[in-house]
Design a protein around this motif. Structure first.
Motif, PDB file in Angstrom:
ATOM      1  N   ILE A 288      -8.840 -18.617 -14.876  1.00 32.29           N
ATOM      2  CA  ILE A 288      -7.618 -19.374 -14.752  1.00 32.29           C
ATOM      3  C   ILE A 288      -7.961 -20.744 -14.181  1.00 32.29           C
ATOM      4  O   ILE A 288      -8.940 -20.893 -13.448  1.00 32.29           O
ATOM      5  N   SER A 289      -7.161 -21.727 -14.533  1.00 32.76           N
ATOM      6  CA  SER A 289      -7.411 -23.094 -14.064  1.00 32.76           C
ATOM      7  C   SER A 289      -6.966 -23.238 -12.611  1.00 32.76           C
ATOM      8  O   SER A 289      -6.250 -22.389 -12.070  1.00 32.76           O
ATOM      9  N   ALA A 290      -7.366 -24.333 -11.998  1.00 33.77           N
ATOM     10  CA  ALA A 290      -6.964 -24.603 -10.614  1.00 33.77           C
ATOM     11  C   ALA A 290      -5.448 -24.724 -10.514  1.00 33.77           C
ATOM     12  O   ALA A 290      -4.844 -24.228  -9.550  1.00 33.77           O
ATOM     13  N   MET A 291      -4.809 -25.341 -11.488  1.00 31.71           N
ATOM     14  CA  MET A 291      -3.356 -25.479 -11.478  1.00 31.71           C
ATOM     15  C   MET A 291      -2.680 -24.114 -11.602  1.00 31.71           C
ATOM     16  O   MET A 291      -1.710 -23.819 -10.904  1.00 31.71           O
ATOM     17  N   GLU A 292      -3.209 -23.276 -12.499  1.00 34.65           N
ATOM     18  CA  GLU A 292      -2.666 -21.928 -12.650  1.00 34.65           C
ATOM     19  C   GLU A 292      -2.840 -21.132 -11.360  1.00 34.65           C
ATOM     20  O   GLU A 292      -1.942 -20.380 -10.960  1.00 34.65           O
ATOM     21  N   ALA A 293      -3.973 -21.310 -10.703  1.00 34.17           N
ATOM     22  CA  ALA A 293      -4.229 -20.601  -9.445  1.00 34.17           C
ATOM     23  C   ALA A 293      -3.229 -21.014  -8.375  1.00 34.17           C
ATOM     24  O   ALA A 293      -2.724 -20.160  -7.636  1.00 34.17           O
ATOM     25  N   GLN A 294      -2.926 -22.294  -8.288  1.00 34.27           N
ATOM     26  CA  GLN A 294      -1.955 -22.747  -7.291  1.00 34.27           C
ATOM     27  C   GLN A 294      -0.575 -22.169  -7.563  1.00 34.27           C
ATOM     28  O   GLN A 294       0.138 -21.755  -6.636  1.00 34.27           O
ATOM     29  N   LYS A 295      -0.183 -22.128  -8.828  1.00 35.30           N
ATOM     30  CA  LYS A 295       1.106 -21.533  -9.191  1.00 35.30           C
ATOM     31  C   LYS A 295       1.106 -20.040  -8.893  1.00 35.30           C
ATOM     32  O   LYS A 295       2.097 -19.498  -8.398  1.00 35.30           O
ATOM     33  N   LEU A 296      -0.003 -19.380  -9.185  1.00 34.28           N
ATOM     34  CA  LEU A 296      -0.116 -17.955  -8.894  1.00 34.28           C
ATOM     35  C   LEU A 296      -0.065 -17.707  -7.396  1.00 34.28           C
ATOM     36  O   LEU A 296       0.615 -16.790  -6.935  1.00 34.28           O
ATOM     37  N   ASN A 297      -0.757 -18.520  -6.625  1.00 39.40           N
ATOM     38  CA  ASN A 297      -0.719 -18.371  -5.168  1.00 39.40           C
ATOM     39  C   ASN A 297       0.708 -18.485  -4.651  1.00 39.40           C
ATOM     40  O   ASN A 297       1.127 -17.702  -3.790  1.00 39.40           O
ATOM     41  N   LYS A 298       1.456 -19.430  -5.174  1.00 35.73           N
ATOM     42  CA  LYS A 298       2.853 -19.599  -4.754  1.00 35.73           C
ATOM     43  C   LYS A 298       3.668 -18.361  -5.116  1.00 35.73           C
ATOM     44  O   LYS A 298       4.474 -17.882  -4.307  1.00 35.73           O
ATOM     45  N   ALA A 299       3.456 -17.837  -6.319  1.00 35.52           N
ATOM     46  CA  ALA A 299       4.172 -16.634  -6.744  1.00 35.52           C
ATOM     47  C   ALA A 299       3.795 -15.448  -5.852  1.00 35.52           C
ATOM     48  O   ALA A 299       4.655 -14.662  -5.444  1.00 35.52           O
ATOM     49  N   LEU A 300       2.510 -15.335  -5.533  1.00 31.66           N
ATOM     50  CA  LEU A 300       2.054 -14.229  -4.693  1.00 31.66           C
ATOM     51  C   LEU A 300       2.581 -14.348  -3.264  1.00 31.66           C
ATOM     52  O   LEU A 300       2.811 -13.336  -2.601  1.00 31.66           O
ATOM     53  N   SER A 301       2.830 -15.565  -2.817  1.00 33.33           N
ATOM     54  CA  SER A 301       3.355 -15.749  -1.463  1.00 33.33           C
ATOM     55  C   SER A 301       4.777 -15.205  -1.327  1.00 33.33           C
ATOM     56  O   SER A 301       5.235 -14.929  -0.224  1.00 33.33           O
ATOM     57  N   LYS A 302       5.437 -15.013  -2.454  1.00 38.41           N
ATOM     58  CA  LYS A 302       6.810 -14.495  -2.469  1.00 38.41           C
ATOM     59  C   LYS A 302       6.863 -13.030  -2.872  1.00 38.41           C
ATOM     60  O   LYS A 302       7.941 -12.435  -2.933  1.00 38.41           O
ATOM     61  N   ALA A 303       5.718 -12.443  -3.155  1.00 37.77           N
ATOM     62  CA  ALA A 303       5.648 -11.070  -3.659  1.00 37.77           C
ATOM     63  C   ALA A 303       5.339 -10.089  -2.535  1.00 37.77           C
ATOM     64  O   ALA A 303       4.808 -10.458  -1.490  1.00 37.77           O
ATOM     65  N   SER A 304       5.674  -8.841  -2.799  1.00 38.58           N
ATOM     66  CA  SER A 304       5.278  -7.752  -1.903  1.00 38.58           C
ATOM     67  C   SER A 304       4.404  -6.788  -2.698  1.00 38.58           C
ATOM     68  O   SER A 304       4.360  -6.844  -3.932  1.00 38.58           O
ATOM     69  N   ALA A 305       3.743  -5.910  -1.992  1.00 36.34           N
ATOM     70  CA  ALA A 305       2.890  -4.919  -2.673  1.00 36.34           C
ATOM     71  C   ALA A 305       3.710  -4.076  -3.647  1.00 36.34           C
ATOM     72  O   ALA A 305       3.209  -3.679  -4.701  1.00 36.34           O
ATOM     73  N   ASP A 306       4.977  -3.839  -3.325  1.00 29.52           N
ATOM     74  CA  ASP A 306       5.840  -3.047  -4.207  1.00 29.52           C
ATOM     75  C   ASP A 306       6.138  -3.752  -5.525  1.00 29.52           C
ATOM     76  O   ASP A 306       6.533  -3.105  -6.490  1.00 29.52           O
ATOM     77  N   ASP A 307       5.960  -5.071  -5.573  1.00 31.18           N
ATOM     78  CA  ASP A 307       6.197  -5.836  -6.803  1.00 31.18           C
ATOM     79  C   ASP A 307       5.050  -5.696  -7.794  1.00 31.18           C
ATOM     80  O   ASP A 307       5.177  -6.113  -8.945  1.00 31.18           O
ATOM     81  N   ILE A 308       3.947  -5.131  -7.343  1.00 34.84           N
ATOM     82  CA  ILE A 308       2.737  -5.061  -8.158  1.00 34.84           C
ATOM     83  C   ILE A 308       2.484  -3.596  -8.530  1.00 34.84           C
ATOM     84  O   ILE A 308       2.386  -2.748  -7.649  1.00 34.84           O
ATOM     85  N   PRO A 309       2.388  -3.306  -9.826  1.00 39.96           N
ATOM     86  CA  PRO A 309       2.132  -1.920 -10.234  1.00 39.96           C
ATOM     87  C   PRO A 309       0.856  -1.387  -9.585  1.00 39.96           C
ATOM     88  O   PRO A 309      -0.133  -2.115  -9.430  1.00 39.96           O
TER      89      PRO A 309
END
Length: 77
Positions: A15-36
């Motif tokens: 993944i690109s650096a930009m994609e990683a930053q967007k993913l990090n932001k999404a993960l900052s709002k996620a909980s373990a229950d959100d992930i299969p």
């Protein structure tokens, strides 16, 4: 990159650096229950790399670290 987009990737991916930053932001709002359960190891591996590389924005770092800890606990049980 959204969490769902990341979860749809194969085990080997890039993944690109930009994609990683967007993913990090999404993960900052996620909980373990959100992930299969069968994909938690993939997210955990990503988080370990992102945290070790220091690539997580300091403003969301506490949330990302909390998810990391939660996933570690979840995958151990």
């Amino acid at each position: 990159m959204t969490l769902n987009e990341f979860l749809s990737l194969g085990e080997t991916h890039e993944i690109s650096a930009m994609e990683a930053q967007k993913l990090n932001k999404a993960l900052s709002k996620a909980s373990a229950d959100d992930i299969p359960k069968n994909r938690q190891h993939m997210v955990l591996d990503y988080l370990v790399c992102a945290l070790n590389m220091g690539s997580v924005d300091h403003r969301i770092l506490p949330s990302v670290e909390a998810l990391h800890i939660s996933l570690e606990e979840s995958t151990m049980s």
